[in-house]
Design a protein around this motif. Structure first.
Motif, PDB file in Angstrom:
ATOM      1  N   GLN A  57     105.150  54.701  69.209  1.00 26.72           N
ATOM      2  CA  GLN A  57     104.923  54.142  70.443  1.00 26.72           C
ATOM      3  C   GLN A  57     103.873  53.416  70.890  1.00 26.72           C
ATOM      4  N   ASN A  58     102.797  53.009  70.206  1.00 29.37           N
ATOM      5  CA  ASN A  58     102.334  51.566  70.752  1.00 29.37           C
ATOM      6  C   ASN A  58     102.867  50.583  69.851  1.00 29.37           C
ATOM      7  N   TRP A  59     101.987  48.747  69.906  1.00 34.42           N
ATOM      8  CA  TRP A  59     102.320  47.860  68.666  1.00 34.42           C
ATOM      9  C   TRP A  59     101.293  47.973  68.643  1.00 34.42           C
ATOM     10  N   PRO A  60     101.873  48.542  66.959  1.00 35.54           N
ATOM     11  CA  PRO A  60     100.131  48.302  65.637  1.00 35.54           C
ATOM     12  C   PRO A  60      99.765  46.710  65.983  1.00 35.54           C
ATOM     13  N   VAL A  61      98.444  45.836  65.980  1.00 36.66           N
ATOM     14  CA  VAL A  61      98.569  45.043  65.426  1.00 36.66           C
ATOM     15  C   VAL A  61      98.141  44.438  63.420  1.00 36.66           C
ATOM     16  N   LEU A  62      98.618  44.463  63.376  1.00 40.93           N
ATOM     17  CA  LEU A  62      98.349  43.858  61.440  1.00 40.93           C
ATOM     18  C   LEU A  62      98.040  42.040  61.455  1.00 40.93           C
ATOM     19  N   ASP A  63      97.433  41.574  60.827  1.00 41.30           N
ATOM     20  CA  ASP A  63      97.098  40.361  60.815  1.00 41.30           C
ATOM     21  C   ASP A  63      96.306  39.785  59.840  1.00 41.30           C
ATOM     22  N   LEU A  64      95.672  39.476  59.238  1.00 33.62           N
ATOM     23  CA  LEU A  64      94.977  38.554  58.574  1.00 33.62           C
ATOM     24  C   LEU A  64      93.296  38.064  59.161  1.00 33.62           C
ATOM     25  N   GLY A  65      93.969  38.650  60.588  1.00 34.38           N
ATOM     26  CA  GLY A  65      92.764  38.288  61.104  1.00 34.38           C
ATOM     27  C   GLY A  65      92.481  36.814  62.045  1.00 34.38           C
ATOM     28  N   VAL A  66      93.314  35.949  61.781  1.00 31.89           N
ATOM     29  CA  VAL A  66      92.446  34.360  62.009  1.00 31.89           C
ATOM     30  C   VAL A  66      93.467  34.596  63.264  1.00 31.89           C
ATOM     31  N   TYR A 148     100.055  30.880  57.352  1.00 30.83           N
ATOM     32  CA  TYR A 148     100.588  31.609  56.929  1.00 30.83           C
ATOM     33  C   TYR A 148     102.547  30.837  57.025  1.00 30.83           C
ATOM     34  N   THR A 149     103.191  31.650  55.883  1.00 31.59           N
ATOM     35  CA  THR A 149     104.568  31.297  56.007  1.00 31.59           C
ATOM     36  C   THR A 149     105.514  31.897  54.815  1.00 31.59           C
ATOM     37  N   THR A 150     106.474  32.360  55.717  1.00 32.23           N
ATOM     38  CA  THR A 150     108.155  33.021  54.874  1.00 32.23           C
ATOM     39  C   THR A 150     109.445  32.818  54.659  1.00 32.23           C
ATOM     40  N   ASN A 151     109.631  33.406  54.196  1.00 26.45           N
ATOM     41  CA  ASN A 151     111.288  32.782  53.632  1.00 26.45           C
ATOM     42  C   ASN A 151     112.139  33.597  54.040  1.00 26.45           C
ATOM     43  N   GLU A 176      97.366  38.043  70.243  1.00 26.53           N
ATOM     44  CA  GLU A 176      97.588  38.740  69.185  1.00 26.53           C
ATOM     45  C   GLU A 176      98.855  39.373  67.770  1.00 26.53           C
ATOM     46  N   HIS A 177      99.584  39.032  69.030  1.00 28.38           N
ATOM     47  CA  HIS A 177     101.196  39.645  68.494  1.00 28.38           C
ATOM     48  C   HIS A 177     102.214  38.399  68.311  1.00 28.38           C
ATOM     49  N   GLY A 178     101.732  37.362  68.213  1.00 29.15           N
ATOM     50  CA  GLY A 178     102.316  35.632  67.877  1.00 29.15           C
ATOM     51  C   GLY A 178     102.505  35.288  68.918  1.00 29.15           C
ATOM     52  N   GLY A 179     102.555  35.046  70.303  1.00 27.44           N
ATOM     53  CA  GLY A 179     102.125  34.607  71.050  1.00 27.44           C
ATOM     54  C   GLY A 179     101.838  32.547  70.659  1.00 27.44           C
ATOM     55  N   PRO A 180     102.186  31.904  71.069  1.00 33.49           N
ATOM     56  CA  PRO A 180     102.956  32.165  72.510  1.00 33.49           C
ATOM     57  C   PRO A 180     104.584  32.328  71.874  1.00 33.49           C
ATOM     58  N   LEU A 181     104.760  32.097  71.026  1.00 28.94           N
ATOM     59  CA  LEU A 181     106.180  32.020  70.174  1.00 28.94           C
ATOM     60  C   LEU A 181     106.218  32.755  68.590  1.00 28.94           C
ATOM     61  N   LEU A 188     115.227  42.874  58.724  1.00 32.02           N
ATOM     62  CA  LEU A 188     114.380  42.950  57.597  1.00 32.02           C
ATOM     63  C   LEU A 188     112.824  43.313  58.341  1.00 32.02           C
ATOM     64  N   TYR A 189     112.259  43.364  57.038  1.00 33.72           N
ATOM     65  CA  TYR A 189     110.469  43.743  57.273  1.00 33.72           C
ATOM     66  C   TYR A 189     109.964  42.903  58.166  1.00 33.72           C
ATOM     67  N   PHE A 190     108.969  43.231  59.322  1.00 40.08           N
ATOM     68  CA  PHE A 190     108.052  42.410  60.427  1.00 40.08           C
ATOM     69  C   PHE A 190     107.229  42.063  59.670  1.00 40.08           C
ATOM     70  N   TRP A 191     107.004  42.012  58.538  1.00 40.70           N
ATOM     71  CA  TRP A 191     106.387  40.431  58.356  1.00 40.70           C
ATOM     72  C   TRP A 191     107.455  39.222  57.485  1.00 40.70           C
ATOM     73  N   LYS A 192     108.420  39.494  57.820  1.00 43.55           N
ATOM     74  CA  LYS A 192     109.189  38.320  57.891  1.00 43.55           C
ATOM     75  C   LYS A 192     109.416  37.848  59.552  1.00 43.55           C
ATOM     76  N   SER A 193     109.271  38.261  60.953  1.00 41.14           N
ATOM     77  CA  SER A 193     109.165  38.147  61.662  1.00 41.14           C
ATOM     78  C   SER A 193     108.145  37.094  62.195  1.00 41.14           C
ATOM     79  N   ALA A 194     107.857  36.154  61.520  1.00 43.29           N
ATOM     80  CA  ALA A 194     106.385  35.470  61.473  1.00 43.29           C
ATOM     81  C   ALA A 194     105.482  35.086  63.138  1.00 43.29           C
ATOM     82  N   LYS A 195     104.363  34.954  63.005  1.00 42.57           N
ATOM     83  CA  LYS A 195     103.813  35.193  64.230  1.00 42.57           C
ATOM     84  C   LYS A 195     103.246  33.605  64.575  1.00 42.57           C
TER      85      LYS A 195
END
Length: 230
Positions: A57-66, A148-151, A176-181, A188-195
């Motif tokens: 129900q929440n939105w976990p934050v997963l990233d490399l700390g930057v 970060y990059t993804t294809n 923390e969720h990728g703002g502003p864009l 696709l799995y969410f790592w493809k939705s780049a922050k």
């Protein structure tokens, strides 16, 4: 012993780098071990929850700390590569593009899913009308402000439900969720939705990104359980 501010910053940077390296190693170990794999294939036409996923129900934050905090007056989005009409948009220019809303589910490779997320931003299809990809463009490479990059295959980037999001649940995307864009690509799995998007590069040839070079699947379909490289 007195430690200068510069010294403190250096120690903090080393600590953050150590945490980042540890996280990367752990995620690579998951890929090598095939962690979370069920061996089952889902059916996106009938199954809302892909195999191996759990609903949250929440939105976990997963990233490399930057979390790159770019002021709006400094923020730019480059859209270039194999396009007829490359763009360099500032924040006002991006906001001037047609704005849309959508609702979609998201599925993280770490096995959580969240239903019915409300997004606002610019549909990728409207962006494509602006930049006009060349006929030889087959891939899209996303570049973030944290390097970060993804294809993504252009055919899936161009799906009708793919959005460059500035808002979630009627509020501006937090840092923390990728703002502003950030990109939202539900299929696709969410790592493809780049922050923290900085550049959208249209390419003739594929260029695997950060996690794709570290044991994760080049495509990332949740219903096929494409978590890791074969």
């Amino acid at each position: 012993m007195t430690v200068s501010n510069d010294g403190e910053s250096g120690l903090e940077n080393q600590d953050e780098q150590g945490k980042r390296d540890k996280l990367i190693r752990r995620k690579q170990e998951w890929a090598a071990e095939g962690r979370l794999l069920t061996g089952n294939n889902g059916n996106r036409e009938t199954d809302r929850l892909p195999p191996g996923q759990r609903l949250v129900q929440n939105w976990p934050v997963l990233d490399l700390g930057v979390h790159p905090d770019i002021p709006r007056d400094k923020w730019r989005l480059w859209i270039d590569g194999a396009v007829a009409n490359p763009q360099k948009l500032d924040w006002a220019g991006f906001q001037a593009l047609p704005q849309s809303q959508s609702v979609s589910d998201i599925h993280c490779v770490t096995a959580w899913s969240r239903y019915d997320n409300r997004w606002r931003g610019v549909l990728v299809r409207d962006l494509l009308d602006l930049v006009k990809p060349r006929p030889d463009a087959q891939h899209v490479i996303l570049h973030s402000y944290d390097t970060y990059t993804t294809n993504i295959p252009l055919a899936e980037f161009a799906d009708e439900d793919v959005l460059l999001a500035t808002h979630w649940q009627d509020e501006e995307l937090t840092l923390e969720h990728g703002g502003p864009l950030r990109l939202i690509l539900p299929k696709l799995y969410f790592w493809k939705s780049a922050k923290w998007l900085k550049r959208i590069e249209f390419a003739v040839f594929d260029k695997p990104g950060f996690w794709e070079l570290r044991g994760y699947h080049n495509h990332g379909d949740p219903w096929e359980e494409e978590r890791y490289d074969d």
